[in-house]
Motif scaffolding. Structure first.
Motif, PDB file in Angstrom:
ATOM      1  N   ILE A   8       0.815  -0.986  -0.044  1.00  0.00           N
ATOM      2  CA  ILE A   8      -0.071  -0.038  -0.071  1.00  0.00           C
ATOM      3  C   ILE A   8       0.978   1.212   0.125  1.00  0.00           C
ATOM      4  N   ARG A   9       1.747   1.081   1.031  1.00  0.00           N
ATOM      5  CA  ARG A   9       2.847   2.142   0.864  1.00  0.00           C
ATOM      6  C   ARG A   9       3.426   2.552  -0.413  1.00  0.00           C
ATOM      7  N   ASP A  10       3.904   1.615  -1.092  1.00  0.00           N
ATOM      8  CA  ASP A  10       4.357   1.619  -2.606  1.00  0.00           C
ATOM      9  C   ASP A  10       3.367   2.546  -3.426  1.00  0.00           C
ATOM     10  N   SER A  11       2.305   1.964  -3.477  1.00  0.00           N
ATOM     11  CA  SER A  11       1.281   2.730  -4.434  1.00  0.00           C
ATOM     12  C   SER A  11       1.290   4.285  -3.887  1.00  0.00           C
ATOM     13  N   TYR A  12       1.321   4.530  -2.727  1.00  0.00           N
ATOM     14  CA  TYR A  12       1.399   6.055  -2.315  1.00  0.00           C
ATOM     15  C   TYR A  12       2.489   6.742  -2.967  1.00  0.00           C
ATOM     16  N   GLN A  13       3.630   6.007  -2.849  1.00  0.00           N
ATOM     17  CA  GLN A  13       4.942   6.902  -3.414  1.00  0.00           C
ATOM     18  C   GLN A  13       4.930   7.315  -4.753  1.00  0.00           C
ATOM     19  N   SER A  14       3.988   6.726  -5.420  1.00  0.00           N
ATOM     20  CA  SER A  14       3.714   7.127  -7.008  1.00  0.00           C
ATOM     21  C   SER A  14       2.733   8.289  -7.226  1.00  0.00           C
ATOM     22  N   LEU A  15       2.318   8.840  -6.148  1.00  0.00           N
ATOM     23  CA  LEU A  15       1.442   9.784  -6.253  1.00  0.00           C
ATOM     24  C   LEU A  15       1.698  11.206  -6.735  1.00  0.00           C
ATOM     25  N   ALA A  19       2.755  14.452  -6.687  1.00  0.00           N
ATOM     26  CA  ALA A  19       2.956  15.593  -5.386  1.00  0.00           C
ATOM     27  C   ALA A  19       2.330  17.095  -5.515  1.00  0.00           C
ATOM     28  N   VAL A  20       1.974  17.322  -6.729  1.00  0.00           N
ATOM     29  CA  VAL A  20       1.335  18.193  -6.798  1.00  0.00           C
ATOM     30  C   VAL A  20      -0.330  18.433  -6.753  1.00  0.00           C
ATOM     31  N   LYS A  21      -0.904  17.285  -7.095  1.00  0.00           N
ATOM     32  CA  LYS A  21      -2.296  16.994  -6.753  1.00  0.00           C
ATOM     33  C   LYS A  21      -2.685  16.616  -5.226  1.00  0.00           C
ATOM     34  N   TYR A  22      -1.722  15.592  -4.632  1.00  0.00           N
ATOM     35  CA  TYR A  22      -1.872  15.161  -3.478  1.00  0.00           C
ATOM     36  C   TYR A  22      -0.451  15.765  -2.482  1.00  0.00           C
ATOM     37  N   PRO A  23      -0.195  16.932  -2.292  1.00  0.00           N
ATOM     38  CA  PRO A  23       1.145  17.364  -1.558  1.00  0.00           C
ATOM     39  C   PRO A  23       1.162  16.861  -0.131  1.00  0.00           C
ATOM     40  N   MET A  24       0.138  16.686   0.618  1.00  0.00           N
ATOM     41  CA  MET A  24       0.121  16.405   1.904  1.00  0.00           C
ATOM     42  C   MET A  24       0.515  14.927   2.001  1.00  0.00           C
ATOM     43  N   LEU A  25      -0.329  14.111   1.209  1.00  0.00           N
ATOM     44  CA  LEU A  25      -0.106  12.705   1.089  1.00  0.00           C
ATOM     45  C   LEU A  25       1.535  12.261   0.812  1.00  0.00           C
ATOM     46  N   VAL A  26       2.148  12.898  -0.068  1.00  0.00           N
ATOM     47  CA  VAL A  26       3.455  12.949  -0.316  1.00  0.00           C
ATOM     48  C   VAL A  26       4.187  13.156   0.849  1.00  0.00           C
ATOM     49  N   ARG A  27       3.986  14.223   1.081  1.00  0.00           N
ATOM     50  CA  ARG A  27       4.867  14.972   2.478  1.00  0.00           C
ATOM     51  C   ARG A  27       4.949  14.066   3.742  1.00  0.00           C
ATOM     52  N   LEU A  28       3.784  13.603   3.914  1.00  0.00           N
ATOM     53  CA  LEU A  28       3.337  13.015   5.017  1.00  0.00           C
ATOM     54  C   LEU A  28       3.508  11.219   4.944  1.00  0.00           C
ATOM     55  N   ASN A  29       4.134  10.651   3.571  1.00  0.00           N
ATOM     56  CA  ASN A  29       3.773   9.413   3.277  1.00  0.00           C
ATOM     57  C   ASN A  29       4.703   8.473   4.519  1.00  0.00           C
ATOM     58  N   GLU A  30       5.908   8.868   4.909  1.00  0.00           N
ATOM     59  CA  GLU A  30       6.557   8.245   5.988  1.00  0.00           C
ATOM     60  C   GLU A  30       5.894   8.012   7.152  1.00  0.00           C
ATOM     61  N   GLU A  31       5.080   9.314   7.638  1.00  0.00           N
ATOM     62  CA  GLU A  31       4.794   9.307   8.912  1.00  0.00           C
ATOM     63  C   GLU A  31       3.058   8.395   8.810  1.00  0.00           C
ATOM     64  N   MET A  32       2.501   8.284   7.698  1.00  0.00           N
ATOM     65  CA  MET A  32       1.262   7.776   7.644  1.00  0.00           C
ATOM     66  C   MET A  32       1.501   6.149   7.730  1.00  0.00           C
ATOM     67  N   PHE A  33       2.653   5.522   7.476  1.00  0.00           N
ATOM     68  CA  PHE A  33       2.670   4.174   7.572  1.00  0.00           C
ATOM     69  C   PHE A  33       3.669   3.845   8.740  1.00  0.00           C
ATOM     70  N   SER A  34       4.089   4.693   9.565  1.00  0.00           N
ATOM     71  CA  SER A  34       4.865   4.472  10.524  1.00  0.00           C
ATOM     72  C   SER A  34       4.333   3.765  11.735  1.00  0.00           C
ATOM     73  N   GLY A  35       4.838   3.282  12.713  1.00  0.00           N
ATOM     74  CA  GLY A  35       4.353   3.140  14.011  1.00  0.00           C
ATOM     75  C   GLY A  35       3.815   1.437  14.038  1.00  0.00           C
ATOM     76  N   ASP A  36       3.107   1.127  14.546  1.00  0.00           N
ATOM     77  CA  ASP A  36       2.293  -0.277  14.522  1.00  0.00           C
ATOM     78  C   ASP A  36       1.976  -0.343  16.079  1.00  0.00           C
ATOM     79  N   GLU A  37       2.711  -0.832  16.729  1.00  0.00           N
ATOM     80  CA  GLU A  37       2.321  -1.188  18.334  1.00  0.00           C
ATOM     81  C   GLU A  37       2.145   0.354  19.044  1.00  0.00           C
ATOM     82  N   GLU A  38       3.282   1.066  18.725  1.00  0.00           N
ATOM     83  CA  GLU A  38       3.224   2.374  19.021  1.00  0.00           C
ATOM     84  C   GLU A  38       1.886   3.332  18.787  1.00  0.00           C
ATOM     85  N   ARG A  39       1.643   3.018  17.357  1.00  0.00           N
ATOM     86  CA  ARG A  39       0.447   3.893  16.855  1.00  0.00           C
ATOM     87  C   ARG A  39      -0.799   3.245  17.487  1.00  0.00           C
ATOM     88  N   PHE A  40      -0.897   2.153  17.881  1.00  0.00           N
ATOM     89  CA  PHE A  40      -2.033   1.703  18.515  1.00  0.00           C
ATOM     90  C   PHE A  40      -2.113   2.199  19.729  1.00  0.00           C
TER      91      PHE A  40
END
Length: 222
Positions: free
Chosen positions: A176-183, A185-206
């Motif tokens: 899923i993360r790989d699909s976001y990396q091809s977005l 950046a002009v159309k989805y600037p926030m999704l591209v900028r925060l890509n790392e944070e959106m898929f970070s965590g796991d236990e910590e995120r929970f």
């Protein structure tokens, strides 16, 4: 024709079936849910497994929805309720919710049912009682405790369902993360900028999610 030597086999020689009961029906339904998923837990399949007619089941459960409620409760039987200790309401509550998450995650189908079903039975009642008591010990007001308990269970259930269903379908966060990396950046600037944070965590995120909900319950009195 002389049939004097014919051997007659009486049905009474067959092993006696266990007496039908709600407990046996619920346990059988739970086992079918684990083996075949939600589609395998039909009244017809349960009856066939128990060598009886579907109509016999309705003596013990009103309908399939009520059976779902009993099955969810049965699935929660292994949730661990920590012993109550003074001044430890938060750690005990978090421990309970982690146990709840693990039970749902390791019980195929139960998390999916729990999202749309209010469980009926002693295990779910004990869990709700425990959560309400810990929230009250933490200073939450009555309505905040009642609404907050619902929010906490819904959050944990949804996380368990998302994780278990993703694994069953062979999906990974990386794909899923790989699909976001091809977005774009002009159309989805926030999704591209925060890509790392959106898929970070796991236990910590929970755990962060639990903390956010708890703080909301305690600091938004109702």
């Amino acid at each position: 024709m002389d049939n004097t030597n014919r051997i007659i086999i009486s049905r009474r020689t067959r092993p006696a079936k266990d007496a039908l009961s709600r407990e046996i029906i619920v346990k059988t339904a739970f086992e079918l849910l684990a083996a075949e998923g939600l589609s395998g837990m039909s009244m017809r399949k349960i009856a066939k497994h128990l060598d009886t007619g579907a109509s016999s089941l309705y003596v013990y459960v009103k309908n399939i929805q009520e059976l779902y409620s009993y099955v969810v409760d049965y699935g929660l039987r292994d949730v661990i309720l920590p012993e109550g200790r003074p001044n430890s309401w938060k750690s005990e509550l978090v421990s309970l919710l982690n146990s709840y998450l693990n039970v749902l995650y390791t019980s195929p189908g139960v998390a999916e049912l729990a999202l749309t079903t209010i469980p009926i039975g002693p295990y779910s009642l004990a869990i709700n009682e425990y959560i309400l008591a810990r929230l009250q010990a933490g200073g939450a007001q009555a309505k905040s405790s009642a609404w907050g308990a619902d929010m906490l269970l819904l959050y944990v259930t949804s996380v368990a369902f998302e994780q278990s269903s993703r694994e069953q379908k062979g999906m990974t966060l990386q794909s899923i993360r790989d699909s976001y990396q091809s977005l774009d950046a002009v159309k989805y600037p926030m999704l591209v900028r925060l890509n790392e944070e959106m898929f970070s965590g796991d236990e910590e995120r929970f755990q962060w999610g639990l903390e956010v909900i708890l703080q909301g319950i305690l600091h938004n009195p109702k």
